[in-house]
Design an enzyme around this catalytic site. Structure first.
Site, PDB file in Angstrom:
ATOM      1  N   TYR A   1     -68.337  80.003  51.611  1.00  0.00           N
ATOM      2  CA  TYR A   1     -66.974  80.356  52.585  1.00  0.00           C
ATOM      3  C   TYR A   1     -66.280  81.687  52.126  1.00  0.00           C
ATOM      4  CZ  TYR A   1     -65.430  77.542  48.763  1.00  0.00           C
ATOM      5  OH  TYR A   1     -64.951  76.964  47.583  1.00  0.00           O
TER       6      TYR A   1
ATOM      7  N   LYS B   1     -62.766  71.391  54.153  1.00  0.00           N
ATOM      8  CA  LYS B   1     -62.849  71.640  52.578  1.00  0.00           C
ATOM      9  C   LYS B   1     -63.708  70.532  51.772  1.00  0.00           C
ATOM     10  CE  LYS B   1     -59.278  71.299  48.862  1.00  0.00           C
ATOM     11  NZ  LYS B   1     -60.021  70.679  48.076  1.00  0.00           N
TER      12      LYS B   1
ATOM     13  N   GLU C   1     -61.302  75.317  58.181  1.00  0.00           N
ATOM     14  CA  GLU C   1     -62.625  74.945  57.881  1.00  0.00           C
ATOM     15  C   GLU C   1     -62.660  73.585  56.985  1.00  0.00           C
ATOM     16  OE1 GLU C   1     -63.685  77.826  54.924  1.00  0.00           O
ATOM     17  OE2 GLU C   1     -63.266  79.450  56.193  1.00  0.00           O
TER      18      GLU C   1
ATOM     19  N   GLU D   1     -52.864  60.020  44.112  1.00  0.00           N
ATOM     20  CA  GLU D   1     -52.160  59.731  43.013  1.00  0.00           C
ATOM     21  C   GLU D   1     -52.061  60.983  42.029  1.00  0.00           C
ATOM     22  OE1 GLU D   1     -52.597  54.839  43.293  1.00  0.00           O
ATOM     23  OE2 GLU D   1     -54.103  56.103  42.202  1.00  0.00           O
ATOM     24  N   TYR D   2     -53.152  61.402  41.678  1.00  0.00           N
ATOM     25  CA  TYR D   2     -53.373  62.561  40.910  1.00  0.00           C
ATOM     26  C   TYR D   2     -52.593  63.666  41.515  1.00  0.00           C
ATOM     27  CZ  TYR D   2     -55.175  66.554  38.230  1.00  0.00           C
ATOM     28  OH  TYR D   2     -55.279  67.413  37.278  1.00  0.00           O
TER      29      TYR D   2
ATOM     30  N   ARG E   1     -66.490  77.623  38.005  1.00  0.00           N
ATOM     31  CA  ARG E   1     -65.071  78.110  38.030  1.00  0.00           C
ATOM     32  C   ARG E   1     -64.601  78.044  36.645  1.00  0.00           C
ATOM     33  NH1 ARG E   1     -60.916  76.095  42.098  1.00  0.00           N
ATOM     34  NH2 ARG E   1     -61.530  74.068  41.315  1.00  0.00           N
TER      35      ARG E   1
ATOM     36  N   LYS F   1     -54.802  67.882  53.317  1.00  0.00           N
ATOM     37  CA  LYS F   1     -55.710  66.694  52.919  1.00  0.00           C
ATOM     38  C   LYS F   1     -55.318  65.588  53.702  1.00  0.00           C
ATOM     39  CE  LYS F   1     -56.644  67.496  47.966  1.00  0.00           C
ATOM     40  NZ  LYS F   1     -57.151  66.652  47.079  1.00  0.00           N
TER      41      LYS F   1
ATOM     42  N   CYS G   1     -72.316  31.517  31.306  1.00  0.00           N
ATOM     43  CA  CYS G   1     -73.197  32.389  32.185  1.00  0.00           C
ATOM     44  C   CYS G   1     -73.463  31.786  33.461  1.00  0.00           C
ATOM     45  CB  CYS G   1     -74.503  32.914  31.651  1.00  0.00           C
ATOM     46  SG  CYS G   1     -75.495  33.549  32.920  1.00  0.00           S
TER      47      CYS G   1
ATOM     48  N   CYS H   1     -74.308  37.734  28.941  1.00  0.00           N
ATOM     49  CA  CYS H   1     -74.963  36.696  28.446  1.00  0.00           C
ATOM     50  C   CYS H   1     -76.346  37.072  27.858  1.00  0.00           C
ATOM     51  CB  CYS H   1     -75.649  36.211  29.923  1.00  0.00           C
ATOM     52  SG  CYS H   1     -76.982  34.976  29.634  1.00  0.00           S
TER      53      CYS H   1
ATOM     54  N   ASP I   1     -65.809  68.953  49.219  1.00  0.00           N
ATOM     55  CA  ASP I   1     -65.510  68.296  48.047  1.00  0.00           C
ATOM     56  C   ASP I   1     -66.786  68.260  47.301  1.00  0.00           C
ATOM     57  OD1 ASP I   1     -64.148  67.070  46.346  1.00  0.00           O
ATOM     58  OD2 ASP I   1     -64.161  65.096  47.257  1.00  0.00           O
TER      59      ASP I   1
ATOM     60  N   LEU J   1     -56.220  76.157  45.423  1.00  0.00           N
ATOM     61  CA  LEU J   1     -55.522  76.192  46.703  1.00  0.00           C
ATOM     62  C   LEU J   1     -54.398  75.207  46.542  1.00  0.00           C
ATOM     63  CD1 LEU J   1     -58.368  75.840  49.422  1.00  0.00           C
ATOM     64  CD2 LEU J   1     -56.916  77.544  49.067  1.00  0.00           C
TER      65      LEU J   1
ATOM     66  N   ASP K   1     -57.312  60.671  44.230  1.00  0.00           N
ATOM     67  CA  ASP K   1     -56.974  61.991  44.260  1.00  0.00           C
ATOM     68  C   ASP K   1     -55.388  62.041  44.662  1.00  0.00           C
ATOM     69  OD1 ASP K   1     -59.700  62.646  43.606  1.00  0.00           O
ATOM     70  OD2 ASP K   1     -59.972  63.592  45.628  1.00  0.00           O
TER      71      ASP K   1
ATOM     72  N   CYS L   1     -77.350  30.673  33.674  1.00  0.00           N
ATOM     73  CA  CYS L   1     -78.031  29.731  32.753  1.00  0.00           C
ATOM     74  C   CYS L   1     -76.978  28.754  32.136  1.00  0.00           C
ATOM     75  CB  CYS L   1     -78.774  30.530  31.965  1.00  0.00           C
ATOM     76  SG  CYS L   1     -77.917  31.483  30.687  1.00  0.00           S
TER      77      CYS L   1
ATOM     78  N   CYS M   1     -82.579  33.496  30.239  1.00  0.00           N
ATOM     79  CA  CYS M   1     -81.594  33.160  31.657  1.00  0.00           C
ATOM     80  C   CYS M   1     -82.254  33.743  32.790  1.00  0.00           C
ATOM     81  CB  CYS M   1     -80.281  34.103  31.346  1.00  0.00           C
ATOM     82  SG  CYS M   1     -79.443  34.353  33.012  1.00  0.00           S
TER      83      CYS M   1
HETATM   84  S1  IVH Z   1     -61.090  78.658  49.938  1.00  0.00           S
HETATM   85  C1  IVH Z   1     -58.531  81.306  46.797  1.00  0.00           C
HETATM   86  N1  IVH Z   1     -62.356  77.108  51.324  1.00  0.00           N
HETATM   87  O1  IVH Z   1     -61.177  73.689  47.071  1.00  0.00           O
HETATM   88  C2  IVH Z   1     -59.306  79.818  46.743  1.00  0.00           C
HETATM   89  N2  IVH Z   1     -61.873  76.471  48.922  1.00  0.00           N
HETATM   90  O2  IVH Z   1     -58.821  72.534  45.934  1.00  0.00           O
HETATM   91  C3  IVH Z   1     -60.039  79.933  47.969  1.00  0.00           C
HETATM   92  N3  IVH Z   1     -62.984  74.433  48.497  1.00  0.00           N
HETATM   93  O3  IVH Z   1     -60.808  76.446  44.707  1.00  0.00           O
HETATM   94  C4  IVH Z   1     -60.934  78.884  48.286  1.00  0.00           C
HETATM   95  N4  IVH Z   1     -63.898  73.991  50.374  1.00  0.00           N
HETATM   96  O4  IVH Z   1     -63.147  75.371  45.166  1.00  0.00           O
HETATM   97  C5  IVH Z   1     -61.925  77.222  50.174  1.00  0.00           C
HETATM   98  N5  IVH Z   1     -63.708  75.723  52.893  1.00  0.00           N
HETATM   99  C6  IVH Z   1     -62.994  76.000  51.755  1.00  0.00           C
HETATM  100  C7  IVH Z   1     -63.093  75.083  50.811  1.00  0.00           C
HETATM  101  C8  IVH Z   1     -62.578  75.454  49.162  1.00  0.00           C
HETATM  102  C9  IVH Z   1     -63.753  73.740  49.177  1.00  0.00           C
HETATM  103  C10 IVH Z   1     -62.302  74.167  47.098  1.00  0.00           C
HETATM  104  C11 IVH Z   1     -62.455  75.648  46.242  1.00  0.00           C
HETATM  105  C12 IVH Z   1     -61.188  75.748  45.922  1.00  0.00           C
HETATM  106  C13 IVH Z   1     -60.665  74.044  45.702  1.00  0.00           C
HETATM  107  C14 IVH Z   1     -59.170  74.040  45.819  1.00  0.00           C
END
Ligand code: IVH
Length: 668
Positions: A225, A116, A114, A36-37, A137, A314, A408, A426, A118, A84, A34, A411, A431
């Site tokens: 959230y 984040k 909060e 690197e991206y 989304r 992050k 292999c 193989c 994943d 975000l 992530d 075998c 085997c």
């Molecule tokens: S608030 C206007 N809160 O992370 C966007 N997003 O990388 C408000 N995400 O688009 C998002 N946990 O899909 C918010 N506690 C959190 C989150 C969260 C994961 C996601 C969400 C967002 C993406 C951005």
């Protein structure tokens, strides 16, 4: 940079980002981290900011994520689902807060922090308190309608409690709990299916399934959230209140959040979250810092991509540096050779890591991993250990490049390259490594379910030369089994009985147990339901096979080829002489009655026996079994702790019965 260089760099970045997007979202097989991206995306954003004329309408910087799927209908979000801005630097997080302070001079600001989550972003629409729509989304303004699949998530209420606005969009994430992810991958490995790279991909893949009964089995969860559109009523005024309110009206929310009123407080919260982030059942790669009060948010507004009032910080992925002692090669059930990194054990994210899959030769060459190297190891999705890179500065010159063996390791027969799958295989059907894996798979609980025939037992039988091919297990006797280690009279008798009983197993279990590539339990069932006997499946043309639900061209060809290989034909004939059920004996082929003919049943909740048994019972009496409740459902068979399906049945007026009622109807 000269203008032409800038524009060619931007073009190159867009190309790379598009490629990684495809790998990530469509193939669920990311090739870069992530981080690197994010670095690629950041570089492109910076270039476009500095040279606005370069921004093309299709630049990935305008887009939030993925493209809509086929197979689901599209729905417009009433309020857009934004992304975000994110950073790995605490200084940039401070700058973000300072920026907001400049936009709102002289106002005392409060922040919430909060985890984040994943997962996969989700928007729920409740009208008059009832769940009307669940959507992904998509591109931020239009997403996929995944309501049917989301309804299988028990923690998402179909009806909200309390004083709810006429219409409300609620935003959150769907995720696959870490434990469920590990179990799912384990099962997929057994079935010979491709593994998911991380829980996020597994959740995304699950939401894409068109069959919601399979989605239900995956065990997705969700947390919420945020809010989208609100009409005809009022929600709350601030984030901290919102999280309490969401919980009160019945929704699962992020399990923990912090409040702070300055940069120092925010940093403390970020540090506190980092300490506990592995304890959640979802993955967390960061902290989201949000301005607490909604009316202040309105004052800061948003850019085209993300709100100005929030930012994601992050965390660095937890990685360890250790030495690669060796690269060994494992032989799987289908003969695929997989290189495995044998590492000097190191602790990472709560467990000791000594081995990691290296996937294939290409992957090793791409990362230039050599035996003896000091390597960096991370847990992909916090679960699966992966070698992410090499500390080339630590090289002594004595490191050895890896070459896939020509023979292999089990075998000794010559291996073959499958360029399409970047796999080396193989193909010797005898085997021993493959035989071990094949018998383990055949006897596994999900297949022929032979108790006592696990890994250790199979190993003994193959090592002792008692079992050279699958049918040999049916030739075992008390004399040779009791001669094995730790096999007393009783355990010998139990094993032999279990083996004998397996001859009666239904056709789909046998078919799955044979271990044909891509034929998992569910495809095996569909084949058995359609063709009824093994002989009919073996004789079927590719076209006939392909007309089975869930069987595509590749799978159909694989099945067809399997039954045309001489040694597989021999295997089948030997199993026939051992007296196995090839389908003629299946209850399905010979229905017990037609009592339930024309009825569609849905099974939910915990029953006295596995659900499978009830499905078979219903089918045997002429009924159909479906995974989701609709107006067409005749009955719902409900056990204990039945959830959303029961509610749906009640709301649609579908009759709900218990086990005793069903059995009562089936009495002779
Ligand atoms: S608030 C206007 N809160 O992370 C966007 N997003 O990388 C408000 N995400 O688009 C998002 N946990 O899909 C918010 N506690 C959190 C989150 C969260 C994961 C996601 C969400 C967002 C993406 C951005």
């Amino acid at each position: 940079m000269a203008a032409s260089n800038v524009s060619s760099r931007a073009r190159e970045l867009r190309r790379q980002i598009a490629q990684h997007d495809r790998l990530y979202y469509e193939e669920a097989a990311p090739k870069i981290t992530d981080r690197e991206y994010d670095a690629l995306l950041r570089e492109l954003c910076d270039l476009e900011d500095a040279h606005p004329d370069l921004a093309t309408p299709d630049s990935p910087t305008h887009r939030v994520a993925g493209k809509p799927l086929e197979g689901f209908s599209q729905v417009r979000h009433r309020a857009p689902m934004q992304s975000l801005d994110n950073t790995y630097s605490l200084e940039e997080a401070d700058e973000f807060m300072a920026r907001v302070e400049r936009l709102l001079p002289g106002i005392k600001l409060r922040w919430t922090i909060e985890p984040k989550v994943d997962g996969v972003a989700l928007s729920l629409t409740y009208r008059d308190g009832l769940l009307e729509l669940a959507a992904t989304r998509g591109d931020g303004s239009t997403g996929d309608d995944v309501t049917q699949n989301i309804r299988t998530i028990r923690s998402i209420p179909l009806r909200l409690e309390g004083d709810i606005p006429d219409l409300i969009e609620i935003r959150g994430e769907v995720y696959l709990p870490k434990k469920k992810f590990a179990a799912l991958n384990e099962e997929r490995e057994k079935e010979g299916n491709a593994l998911f790279a991380n829980p996020r991909n597994a959740a995304a893949g699950s939401l894409k399934l068109l069959d919601s009964s399979i989605v239900a089995k995956r065990g997705l969860s969700a947390v919420f959230y945020g809010l989208g559109a609100v009409e005809g009523g009022k929600a709350t005024l601030a984030q901290s209140e919102l999280l309490h309110w969401l919980r009160k009206i019945g929704l699962p929310v992020v399990p923990k959040f912090w409040e702070a009123d300055d940069e120092a407080g925010v940093r403390q919260a970020i540090a506190a979250l980092e300490k506990i982030r592995h304890d959640f059942d979802f993955e967390t790669d960061g902290a989201v810092i949000k301005l607490d009060e909604f009316k202040r948010r309105e004052q800061t507004g948003s850019t085209s991509k993300a709100p100005r009032w929030a930012m994601a910080f992050k965390y660095e992925a937890e990685r360890a540096r250790t030495q690669l002692k060796d690269i060994t090669v494992q032989v799987g059930r289908t003969g695929t050779l997989t290189p495995v990194a044998e590492l000097e054990p190191v602790p990472i994210a709560g467990s000791r890591v000594a081995r990691a899959t290296l996937h294939n030769e290409e992957e090793i060459a791409r990362k230039d991993i050599r035996v003896g190297d000091w390597v960096f190891v991370e847990k992909a999705g916090e679960v699966i250990p992966a070698v992410v890179g090499v500390d080339t500065k630590a090289r002594t010159g004595r490191e050895k490049k890896f070459k896939m063996p020509e023979k292999c390791p089990s075998c000794g027969s010559k291996v073959f390259r499958d360029p399409e799958l970047t796999a080396v295989r193989c193909i010797n059907p005898d085997c021993p490594a493959q035989i071990r894996r094949r018998i383990e798979h055949y006897a596994a609980r999900g297949a022929m379910d032979i108790e006592g025939l696990g890994e250790a037992m199979v190993d003994q039988l193959v090592t002792a030369g008692l079992v050279v091919a699958l049918p040999d297990i049916y030739a075992l006797n008390a004399e040779n089994v009791s001669a094995l280690e730790r096999m007393g009279e009783k355990s010998t008798a139990n094993l032999l009985t279990a083996i004998d009983d397996s001859k009666k197993q239904s056709l789909w279990r046998l078919l799955f147990g044979l271990g044909i590539m891509h034929v998992g339990a569910s495809v095996a069932r569909k084949l058995a339901d359609k063709f009824h006997t093994l002989d009919k499946i073996a004789a079927a043309s590719v076209e006939e096979l392909e007309s089975t639900e869930d069987v595509g061209a590749v799978v159909a060809k694989e099945i067809h080829d399997f039954f045309r290989l001489a040694h597989n034909r021999k295997l089948i004939e030997t199993l026939r002489t051992r007296g196995l059920n090839f389908g003629e004996r299946d209850e399905r082929a010979a229905p017990a009655s037609q009592e339930l003919a024309g009825e569609t049943w849905v099974i939910t909740g915990t029953l006295s026996r596995p659900r499978d048994e009830f499905s078979e019972l219903i089918r045997r009496h002429g009924g159909n079994v479906s995974g989701s409740v609709s107006k067409k459902t005749s009955y719902v068979l409900a056990g204990e702790e039945a959830g959303s399906k029961l509610e749906k049945a009640q709301s649609l007026g579908v009759p709900v019965v218990d086990e005793a009622t069903l059995r009562g109807r089936l009495k002779p």
